[in-house]
Design an enzyme around this catalytic site. Sequence first.
Site, short mmCIF file in Angstrom:
data_model
loop_
_atom_site.label_atom_id
_atom_site.label_comp_id
_atom_site.label_asym_id
_atom_site.label_seq_id
_atom_site.Cartn_x
_atom_site.Cartn_y
_atom_site.Cartn_z
N GLY A 1 48.38 55.82 38.29
CA GLY A 1 48.44 54.37 38.30
C GLY A 1 47.37 53.82 39.22
O GLY A 1 46.94 54.49 40.16
N GLN B 1 43.26 47.90 44.57
CA GLN B 1 42.68 49.21 44.92
C GLN B 1 41.22 49.35 44.51
O GLN B 1 40.57 50.34 44.85
CB GLN B 1 43.50 50.34 44.25
CG GLN B 1 44.90 50.44 44.82
CD GLN B 1 45.65 51.61 44.21
OE1 GLN B 1 46.20 51.49 43.13
NE2 GLN B 1 45.66 52.74 44.89
ZN LIG Z 1 48.90 53.28 45.47
#
Ligand SMILES: [Zn+2]
Length: 163
Positions: A46, A51
């Site tokens: 994921g 991120q």
């Molecule tokens: Zn993470």
Amino acid sequence: MAVRKITEYPENVLAEVGEPVTKFDKDLEDLCADMFETMYDAEGVGLAAPQIGLSLRLFVMDCEGIKLIAANPEIVHTEGEQSSQEGCLSVGKVPAVLKRPMKARLKAQDLKGEWFEREAEGYPARAFMHETDHCDGRLFIDHLPKLRREMVIKKFKKEKNWK
Ligand SMILES: [Zn+2]
């Protein structure tokens, strides 16, 4: 498509509540393609937009047969309990045991902006919660007791110095 640079703890964007996704266009499609490529390159299951440095409520995942794109995700129901190891690409995949609900129901929008709900159990349920947390500026280590959180961070920093 391109592999993007993964942001790491303690970069600010990982602690910010993401902006809602409002445009369901080609740019979003391209962004999700990059996110999948980045996730597979890092061997993750994921990846959330913060991120890769974007403060957006968006994640992609491919975990035990559940492959999806979730814009504006919410966990609308949880049930039971599981206790197993969890890690994060933004914290060097350093694992720690974390208690989470066993089942989770995710509500989100797809690439076209259509709302959908999806239920999962075990590991993919954990991924639903982990990635939705990212969209809300929370890391899995934020759920850990202080001492264990510090241990994960210490190990992560140590590993970074070896590279
Ligand atoms: Zn993470």
